[in-house]
Scaffold this motif. Structure first.
Motif, PDB file in Angstrom:
ATOM      1  N   THR A  98      34.700  46.644  53.214  1.00 35.84           N
ATOM      2  CA  THR A  98      35.636  45.754  52.526  1.00 35.84           C
ATOM      3  C   THR A  98      34.929  44.892  51.491  1.00 35.84           C
ATOM      4  N   PRO A 106      38.379  40.499  45.702  1.00 39.97           N
ATOM      5  CA  PRO A 106      38.840  39.513  46.689  1.00 39.97           C
ATOM      6  C   PRO A 106      40.290  39.095  46.489  1.00 39.97           C
ATOM      7  N   VAL A 109      42.824  41.476  47.957  1.00 34.83           N
ATOM      8  CA  VAL A 109      43.034  41.424  49.406  1.00 34.83           C
ATOM      9  C   VAL A 109      44.180  40.479  49.718  1.00 34.83           C
ATOM     10  N   LEU A 179      36.320  36.284  50.470  1.00 36.68           N
ATOM     11  CA  LEU A 179      36.290  37.550  51.186  1.00 36.68           C
ATOM     12  C   LEU A 179      35.136  37.563  52.181  1.00 36.68           C
TER      13      LEU A 179
END
Length: 206
Positions: A98, A106, A109, A179
């Motif tokens: 990820t 980021p 997400v 993140l």
């Protein structure tokens, strides 16, 4: 070494993903059309279908690769590796994916999380993927520990770990964490959960 043709395909795929996410954010998921995504990525609609079957597939572009990578990790279980250790190795690999994923920034997400939480069609797709992937991982975990893990033990381990890490990520991102901070929260949640799974694979006391 990746060839020129493959690099071009990767760039096109990344362009489609970023174009779709930008349009979903600006216009809304339901209001964005496939043609608009293709045009924003400077490709034809036909080319879009060479990479994705639907708008949903763009949003969940990494789902198939993630579960296949996870199942491959389970298959590499070392002879002396207890279930909790293998599960932590899986969590760390997933978090590294990820953080290092070049296709997903980021801010993407948070956007995906918001879309999944607010668009019914995406909620349904996310739940289906989550359930299916957990079932596949449960089966793989049992196969990796034949005679050591029963169906209930494997299911409990996978469900507990998935629930803890996902909720920790959501909680961190809702607090505007980065993140990296979300990944740290997920790792901490996984470690707490795995401590509770320490008895997995051990003979029951008589």
């Amino acid at each position: 070494m990746v060839g020129i043709r493959e690099r071009k395909k990767q760039r096109t795929r990344r362009a489609l993903i970023q174009a779709a996410l930008r349009l979903f954010d600006e216009k809304g998921y339901e209001e964005t059309t496939l043609a608009e995504i293709a045009a924003a990525a400077d490709v034809s609609t036909r080319t879009f279908f060479s990479y994705f079957a639907s708008k949903e597939d763009v949003l969940f572009f990494d789902a198939a690769a993630r579960i296949e990578t996870t199942l491959a990790l389970v298959a590499t279980r070392r002879p002396d590796e207890a279930p909790p250790e293998l599960l932590m190795r899986i969590v760390r690999a997933g978090l590294a994916w990820t953080v290092e994923d070049q296709d997903f920034r980021p801010e993407d997400v948070r956007l995906r999380m918001r879309l999944v939480m607010t668009v019914p069609a995406l909620q349904a797709r996310a739940l289906h993927l989550l359930f299916d992937n957990q079932l596949r991982l449960t089966r793989a975990l049992r196969e990796a520990y034949p005679g050591e893990l029963g169906p209930v033990e494997a299911a409990a381990a996978v469900g507990a770990l998935a629930g803890a890490t996902k909720l920790a990520v959501v909680a961190s991102l809702n607090r505007d964490g980065s993140l990296e901070q979300a990944a740290e929260a997920a790792l901490q949640a996984a470690e707490i959960t795995v401590r509770g799974l320490a008895s997995l694979g051990r003979p029951a006391a008589r």
